[in-house]
Design a protein around this motif. Structure first.
Motif, PDB file in Angstrom:
ATOM      1  N   TYR A   1     -13.728  22.675  28.804  1.00 20.10           N
ATOM      2  CA  TYR A   1     -12.755  21.577  28.640  1.00 20.10           C
ATOM      3  C   TYR A   1     -12.744  20.690  29.865  1.00 20.10           C
ATOM      4  N   SER A   2     -12.639  21.323  31.023  1.00 21.38           N
ATOM      5  CA  SER A   2     -12.480  20.503  32.228  1.00 21.38           C
ATOM      6  C   SER A   2     -13.747  19.700  32.487  1.00 21.38           C
ATOM      7  N   ILE A   3     -14.910  20.321  32.224  1.00 20.46           N
ATOM      8  CA  ILE A   3     -16.147  19.579  32.461  1.00 20.46           C
ATOM      9  C   ILE A   3     -16.230  18.390  31.497  1.00 20.46           C
ATOM     10  N   ILE A   4     -15.808  18.614  30.240  1.00 22.05           N
ATOM     11  CA  ILE A   4     -15.819  17.500  29.277  1.00 22.05           C
ATOM     12  C   ILE A   4     -14.919  16.370  29.782  1.00 22.05           C
ATOM     13  N   LEU A   5     -13.733  16.762  30.218  1.00 23.22           N
ATOM     14  CA  LEU A   5     -12.759  15.771  30.677  1.00 23.22           C
ATOM     15  C   LEU A   5     -13.334  14.926  31.821  1.00 23.22           C
TER      16      LEU A   5
ATOM     17  N   ALA B 209      -8.750  13.742  37.914  1.00 22.60           N
ATOM     18  CA  ALA B 209      -8.100  14.669  38.836  1.00 22.60           C
ATOM     19  C   ALA B 209      -7.553  15.878  38.077  1.00 22.60           C
ATOM     20  N   ILE B 210      -6.982  15.633  36.893  1.00 19.88           N
ATOM     21  CA  ILE B 210      -6.498  16.749  36.082  1.00 19.88           C
ATOM     22  C   ILE B 210      -7.678  17.649  35.704  1.00 19.88           C
ATOM     23  N   GLY B 211      -8.792  17.010  35.353  1.00 15.92           N
ATOM     24  CA  GLY B 211      -9.997  17.769  35.002  1.00 15.92           C
ATOM     25  C   GLY B 211     -10.480  18.631  36.158  1.00 15.92           C
ATOM     26  N   VAL B 212     -10.513  18.067  37.350  1.00 11.40           N
ATOM     27  CA  VAL B 212     -10.974  18.829  38.514  1.00 11.40           C
ATOM     28  C   VAL B 212     -10.042  20.009  38.757  1.00 11.40           C
ATOM     29  N   SER B 213      -8.742  19.758  38.601  1.00  8.99           N
ATOM     30  CA  SER B 213      -7.768  20.817  38.807  1.00  8.99           C
ATOM     31  C   SER B 213      -8.034  21.986  37.856  1.00  8.99           C
TER      32      SER B 213
ATOM     33  N   LEU C 128       7.601  31.580  17.833  1.00  7.47           N
ATOM     34  CA  LEU C 128       7.338  30.642  18.919  1.00  7.47           C
ATOM     35  C   LEU C 128       7.432  31.353  20.254  1.00  7.47           C
ATOM     36  N   HIS C 129       6.692  30.856  21.218  1.00  8.50           N
ATOM     37  CA  HIS C 129       6.784  31.431  22.550  1.00  8.50           C
ATOM     38  C   HIS C 129       6.686  30.295  23.575  1.00  8.50           C
ATOM     39  N   PRO C 130       7.531  30.340  24.622  1.00  8.40           N
ATOM     40  CA  PRO C 130       7.502  29.240  25.599  1.00  8.40           C
ATOM     41  C   PRO C 130       6.110  29.020  26.188  1.00  8.40           C
ATOM     42  N   SER C 131       5.299  30.077  26.224  1.00  7.83           N
ATOM     43  CA  SER C 131       3.987  29.919  26.855  1.00  7.83           C
ATOM     44  C   SER C 131       3.052  29.036  26.020  1.00  7.83           C
ATOM     45  N   SER C 132       3.460  28.714  24.762  1.00 13.47           N
ATOM     46  CA  SER C 132       2.631  27.793  23.969  1.00 13.47           C
ATOM     47  C   SER C 132       2.837  26.352  24.410  1.00 13.47           C
ATOM     48  N   PHE C 133       3.846  26.117  25.238  1.00  7.82           N
ATOM     49  CA  PHE C 133       4.210  24.726  25.522  1.00  7.82           C
ATOM     50  C   PHE C 133       4.140  24.406  27.010  1.00  7.82           C
ATOM     51  N   THR C 134       3.153  24.959  27.674  1.00  2.00           N
ATOM     52  CA  THR C 134       3.012  24.677  29.101  1.00  2.00           C
ATOM     53  C   THR C 134       2.274  23.355  29.282  1.00  2.00           C
ATOM     54  N   PHE C 135       2.074  23.033  30.546  1.00  2.17           N
ATOM     55  CA  PHE C 135       1.336  21.835  30.917  1.00  2.17           C
ATOM     56  C   PHE C 135      -0.065  21.846  30.297  1.00  2.17           C
ATOM     57  N   PHE C 136      -0.635  23.049  30.110  1.00  2.69           N
ATOM     58  CA  PHE C 136      -1.968  23.170  29.515  1.00  2.69           C
ATOM     59  C   PHE C 136      -2.001  22.533  28.130  1.00  2.69           C
ATOM     60  N   ARG C 137      -0.943  22.775  27.382  1.00  2.96           N
ATOM     61  CA  ARG C 137      -0.877  22.240  26.035  1.00  2.96           C
ATOM     62  C   ARG C 137      -0.877  20.710  26.088  1.00  2.96           C
ATOM     63  N   SER C 138      -0.078  20.154  26.996  1.00  2.00           N
ATOM     64  CA  SER C 138      -0.047  18.688  27.130  1.00  2.00           C
ATOM     65  C   SER C 138      -1.432  18.155  27.474  1.00  2.00           C
ATOM     66  N   VAL C 139      -2.122  18.861  28.361  1.00  2.00           N
ATOM     67  CA  VAL C 139      -3.441  18.386  28.770  1.00  2.00           C
ATOM     68  C   VAL C 139      -4.420  18.489  27.600  1.00  2.00           C
ATOM     69  N   GLU C 140      -4.250  19.519  26.789  1.00  2.00           N
ATOM     70  CA  GLU C 140      -5.121  19.662  25.626  1.00  2.00           C
ATOM     71  C   GLU C 140      -4.971  18.455  24.689  1.00  2.00           C
TER      72      GLU C 140
ATOM     73  N   ARG D  36      -4.118   5.519  46.304  1.00  2.00           N
ATOM     74  CA  ARG D  36      -3.094   5.383  45.254  1.00  2.00           C
ATOM     75  C   ARG D  36      -3.383   6.352  44.106  1.00  2.00           C
ATOM     76  N   LEU D  37      -3.844   7.536  44.461  1.00  2.00           N
ATOM     77  CA  LEU D  37      -4.186   8.537  43.446  1.00  2.00           C
ATOM     78  C   LEU D  37      -3.317   9.768  43.654  1.00  2.00           C
ATOM     79  N   ILE D  38      -2.736  10.262  42.546  1.00  2.00           N
ATOM     80  CA  ILE D  38      -2.090  11.560  42.618  1.00  2.00           C
ATOM     81  C   ILE D  38      -3.192  12.577  42.419  1.00  2.00           C
ATOM     82  N   ASN D  39      -3.572  13.225  43.489  1.00  2.00           N
ATOM     83  CA  ASN D  39      -4.684  14.153  43.412  1.00  2.00           C
ATOM     84  C   ASN D  39      -4.213  15.476  42.807  1.00  2.00           C
ATOM     85  N   PHE D  40      -4.251  15.542  41.481  1.00  3.85           N
ATOM     86  CA  PHE D  40      -3.756  16.736  40.794  1.00  3.85           C
ATOM     87  C   PHE D  40      -4.465  18.007  41.253  1.00  3.85           C
ATOM     88  N   ALA D  41      -5.686  17.851  41.752  1.00  5.46           N
ATOM     89  CA  ALA D  41      -6.448  19.026  42.161  1.00  5.46           C
ATOM     90  C   ALA D  41      -5.974  19.567  43.515  1.00  5.46           C
ATOM     91  N   HIS D  42      -5.054  18.864  44.140  1.00  3.74           N
ATOM     92  CA  HIS D  42      -4.668  19.268  45.491  1.00  3.74           C
ATOM     93  C   HIS D  42      -4.037  20.661  45.519  1.00  3.74           C
TER      94      HIS D  42
END
Lengths: 259, 292, 332
Positions: free
Chosen positions: C290-294, B99-103, C237-249, B33-39
């Motif tokens: 970032y990803s390792i912290i997450l 999963a987001i982190g791994v991705s 403003l630029h659309p590239s400031s608002f990608t999924f990366f920004r949400s994850v940040e 039941r996991l959305i594996n974002f890293a997929h």
């Protein structure tokens, strides 16, 4: 006066009739027991009354008003509260907060007042806390008010769930196996508590229970379900000697009666 | 009319890529039941493994494909073992964030290693173009569709006819009971990740062959879209993932050909929101009532 | 009661004034303070949705973009006209009034979109909601890419610079107060109960749909405000400031600080504003860190630094009050 009247109620899960053409009623201030073997549809009846499942057909009339199409929170606001077979407390919150959340419908101020922390807000918060205290004291949980709900011992969790249901200020209380997992001593205590609640708060109670001693002792009337159908109805002593009931239990589920 | 048929053919090629990735999503979702974002990033890693195998070590195409699939399978097992398994009892949100982190980790490690700019994919199979009337078909398109369909049949065979497949279905149906029946759940989950990852890697290599361009961020969009495909077909249902993949591929190609190519990335998400509203269980899914 | 309001207003004025004084600061530090404030608004508003209501949204950059682009478009195309309408006021006052209104409109537009998106998608649970909000964020970005009036893929230049630290402080305080006052109220407890157990919450007479949507639109509103502040600070403003990366940040800020902690959000925003500066020049290494912290937080301390608690000087006062109360009950 009949406070709740259920007629011709049916509910199906993928072709399987969980509840079939069920008729029953509850009188005001009565304690009604619902018993039956596992999978007889008892909890489904509660889920239908409280609006979690839509009925296939049939009527549920509460205080003269049809409620079968209402949402669960609307039904609670009309005055039906319930507990769950497995306690569904707000596990990470304190005992106090569990009860205060249940008072939401009674003591709620306008969102603007909340934002501005106006005098009405402060007043209501104080009243709410006071009332929560009364309820917790009644259920002997006030000492525990700052504990996280999931850290309470099991018996107290069940008690908190009833306290929380009472905090919604109900007219009709539905208890789903409140004595499950309790030892005979705790069950005895619970029996006293339930009848005391009824007298003190003047409410009506419907009870699903497997502990026969509990049911026989406090229910004034009992209905028996099997395969989603009502197979018997009457006073405890009538039910005890009803051959149909004995068959339903002994035929398949011996341990229920013995335990 | 020819144009429509032409676009549908292109859509089928693209759709078979989505379908291959979607299978991994659907299998992992079915079991954890996991959305594996890293997929999506495993798909990218697969493409790079293929790139090294074909370009640096000069393997032939089929061997390179198998190498990428094997490498990705190992990667999938490692990720599951170290990032997801410790969290199996944690709230699902924690798992999702991990999963987001791994991705992100996979993407950015690749950027650190090979750089962010796209690279051409080694073309082992010379391009041949066939004309059927006015319709153009390339040998690469044929290879993509054939390889994908073969893999899908193989997967169906594994899941339906082998003992391992039976164990996978058992675990996805009810973990506790499966455990009591003596099934080694950890092994089954590892295997699920291995199979899903190798299918994604195959998709990666095929995409390299088809679009001739790979980069560390190539997995983000196809990954998300493949998830949409899995939801569209009914998540957890293997034929559903294939169906969803093909529908999505065709829809996307048609929109970019006849409406505007700049909105093509939005097609998948519009479909997603529509399907979630109209039929959240997907085309082939059954409605499940939440237990109260 | 009245005196409390007065005190509050005085404090706000003082802090906003402090923002003006900070202009003398090293511009580099000044900028970090501005971004910390904007990031805090983003984090607090996302925390209301994710941490308190327990609805997993990862499309916050989308709402930020909506508010940012909307208020910027107003400034660029209608700013001068509105300022000249207010010619009875001194120019700088007129600018302040107009900017305030435009920011507010940007936030409201974002909130309306939140309502439209929220009503259908909030029926979804957990990970489905995550994907739907992610999809929403992408749809916003693709839409902006196709909107020529705001520059499409070229970006949107020529936005007047209106944001300064005072503005950021002002909105930071408003956001903090609104979210705090909601959370510590009957409405807030209703919102939190949804996170704990939605079915039980419904059984308590709480209209869960209403509260989920409420949390969602308040979150969207402040994300829109943050977008407007961001746009009028950078002037482009630029659309590239608002990608999924920004949400994850933004997600990372609240995960780091602690889901369900307002002060945690501010702390998380601070770390994620300063960390990139410390790692300047190592863009990709930064993302790896970032990803390792997450992942590390999820594996080691999933509740984040604050773990759902709040840091406040009032805590000491509360403990003191509790001790005293206990003494009283004992003496009875």
């Amino acid at each position: 006066m009949r406070i709740l009247e259920v007629s011709n109620l049916s509910c199906a899960f993928g072709g399987l009739m969980a509840v079939a053409n069920l008729d029953f009623y509850v009188e005001e201030k009565e304690i009604l027991g619902i018993i039956g073997p596992n999978g007889a549809g008892k909890t489904t009846v509660f889920n239908l009354i409280t609006g979690f499942y839509p009925p296939l057909r049939g009527e549920i009339i509460f205080k003269g008003k049809n409620i079968e199409r209402l949402k669960p929170y609307e039904i609670t606001r009309l005055g039906i509260a319930r507990t769950f077979q497995n306690p569904r407390l707000f596990k990470q919150l304190t005992v106090m907060d569990n009860v205060r959340i249940a008072m939401h419908k009674v003591h709620n101020v306008h969102i603007l007042d909340t934002l501005l922390r106006g005098s009405k807000f402060l007043e209501e918060e104080k009243i709410q806390e006071e009332k929560a205290r009364e309820i917790l004291e009644f259920f002997h949980l006030y000492e525990r008010r700052d504990e996280i709900a999931q850290n309470l011992p099991y018996g107290e969790q069940r008690r908190l769930e009833i306290a929380r249901a009472m905090a919604t200020n109900p007219i009709l209380l539905l208890l789903d196996e409140p004595a499950a997992g309790m030892n005979p001593y705790e069950a005895k205590e619970l029996i006293n508590l339930i009848s005391y609640i009824r007298d003190k708060f003047n409410i009506t109670i419907i009870l699903i229970e497997h502990h026969m001693e509990v049911v026989m002792e406090i229910c004034e009337r009992i209905i028996v379900l099997d395969y989603g159908m009502k197979i018997a109805e009457g006073k405890p002593e009538e039910i005890r000697n009803n051959p149909k009931v004995i068959e339903a239990y002994l035929g398949r589920e011996e341990e229920s009666v013995i335990s | 009319m020819e144009n429509v048929i032409q676009q549908i053919l292109n859509g089928i090629s693209l759709g078979s890529i989505y379908a291959l990735i979607a299978l991994g999503y659907t299998m992992v979702y079915g079991i954890l039941r996991l959305i594996n974002f890293a997929h999506g990033d495993i798909y990218m890693m697969g493409a790079f493994l293929g790139y090294f195998a074909l370009g640096l070590w000069n393997f032939s195409f089929p061997i390179g494909l198998l190498f990428a699939m094997g490498g990705a399978a190992v990667l999938g097992i490692i990720i599951e073992r170290f990032a997801y398994r410790p969290l199996r009892l944690a709230p699902r949100i924690s798992l999702l964030i991990t999963a987001i982190g791994v991705s992100f980790l996979l993407e950015n490690l690749m950027v650190l290693w090979v750089g962010a700019s796209p690279r051409p994919f080694p073309q082992k199979i010379p391009l041949q173009i066939y004309f059927i009337g006015d319709i153009v078909v390339t040998n690469r398109q044929i290879i993509i569709v054939l390889v994908s369909i073969t893999l899908m049949f193989l997967l169906q065979f594994i899941v339906l006819k082998t003992k391992v497949g039976k164990a996978m279905r058992a675990v996805s149906f009810d973990k506790e009971t499966a455990l009591m029946m003596g099934i080694d759940i950890d092994k089954v989950i590892s295997l699920t990740f291995a199979i899903g990852s190798s299918l994604a890697a195959a998709a990666g290599v095929l995409v390299g062959l088809y679009f001739n361009k790979i980069d560390p961020y190539m997995g983000v969009m196809p990954g998300l879209k493949a998830f949409v495909a899995a939801v569209l077909g009914g998540i957890g249902i293997i034929p559903g993932a294939m169906l969803g993949g093909f529908i999505l591929g065709i829809a996307e190609v048609l929109v970019s050909a006849f409406i505007s190519s700049t909105v093509r990335d939005a097609v998948a998400f519009v479909i997603l929101i529509l399907i979630l509203l109209i039929r959240p269980s997907g085309i082939l899914g059954k409605y499940m009532r939440e237990k109260v | 009661m009245k005196r409390n309001y007065l005190l509050l207003i005085l404090i706000i004025i003082f802090l906003v004034y402090l923002g003006r004084l900070a202009r003398g600061l090293n511009p580099y530090f000044y900028q970090i303070l501005v971004f910390w404030g904007i990031n805090s608004i983003l984090a607090m508003s996302l925390n209301l949705i994710n941490g308190f209501a327990g609805q997993f949204s990862i499309g916050h950059a989308g709402f930020m973009a909506v508010g940012g682009y909307f208020s910027s478009a107003l400034s660029v195309y209608h700013g001068e006209r509105f300022i000249s309408l207010l010619n009875f006021l001194p120019l700088n006052i007129a600018q302040i009034v107009v900017f305030f209104v435009f920011l507010l409109l940007g936030g409201l537009f974002s909130a309306i979109l939140g309502l439209i998106v929220g009503i259908p998608t909030l029926r979804l649970k957990g990970d489905y909601l995550a994907i739907a909000t992610l999809g929403f964020g992408e749809i916003v970005r693709v839409t902006i890419l196709n909107l020529d009036i705001v520059g499409g893929p070229r970006g949107f230049p020529g936005i007047p610079q209106r944001t300064d630290l005072s503005w950021v402080i002002f909105w930071f305080i408003i956001c903090l107060l609104v979210i705090r006052n909601i959370i510590f109220s009957s409405h807030g407890r209703a919102i939190i109960s949804i996170r704990e157990d939605e079915i039980a919450s419904e059984t308590m007479g709480i209209n869960t749909t209403f509260y989920k949507v409420l949390a969602f639109i308040i979150g969207a509103f402040f994300a829109g405000i943050a977008g407007g502040l961001f746009a009028h600070y950078l002037m482009m403003l630029h659309p590239s400031s608002f990608t999924f990366f920004r949400s994850v940040e933004i997600l990372l800020m609240i995960v780091l600080g602690g889901m369900g902690s307002i002060t945690g959000s501010i702390l998380g925003a601070f770390i994620l504003t300063v960390l990139p500066e410390a790692l300047r020049g190592f863009t990709y290494l930064r993302l790896v860190i970032y990803s390792i912290i997450l992942i590390g937080i999820m594996l080691l301390r999933p509740q984040g630094i604050m773990g759902g608690k709040e840091f406040s000087p009032l805590i000491i006062k509360k403990i003191y009050a509790r001790v005293k109360e206990n003494e009283n009950t004992r003496s009875k």
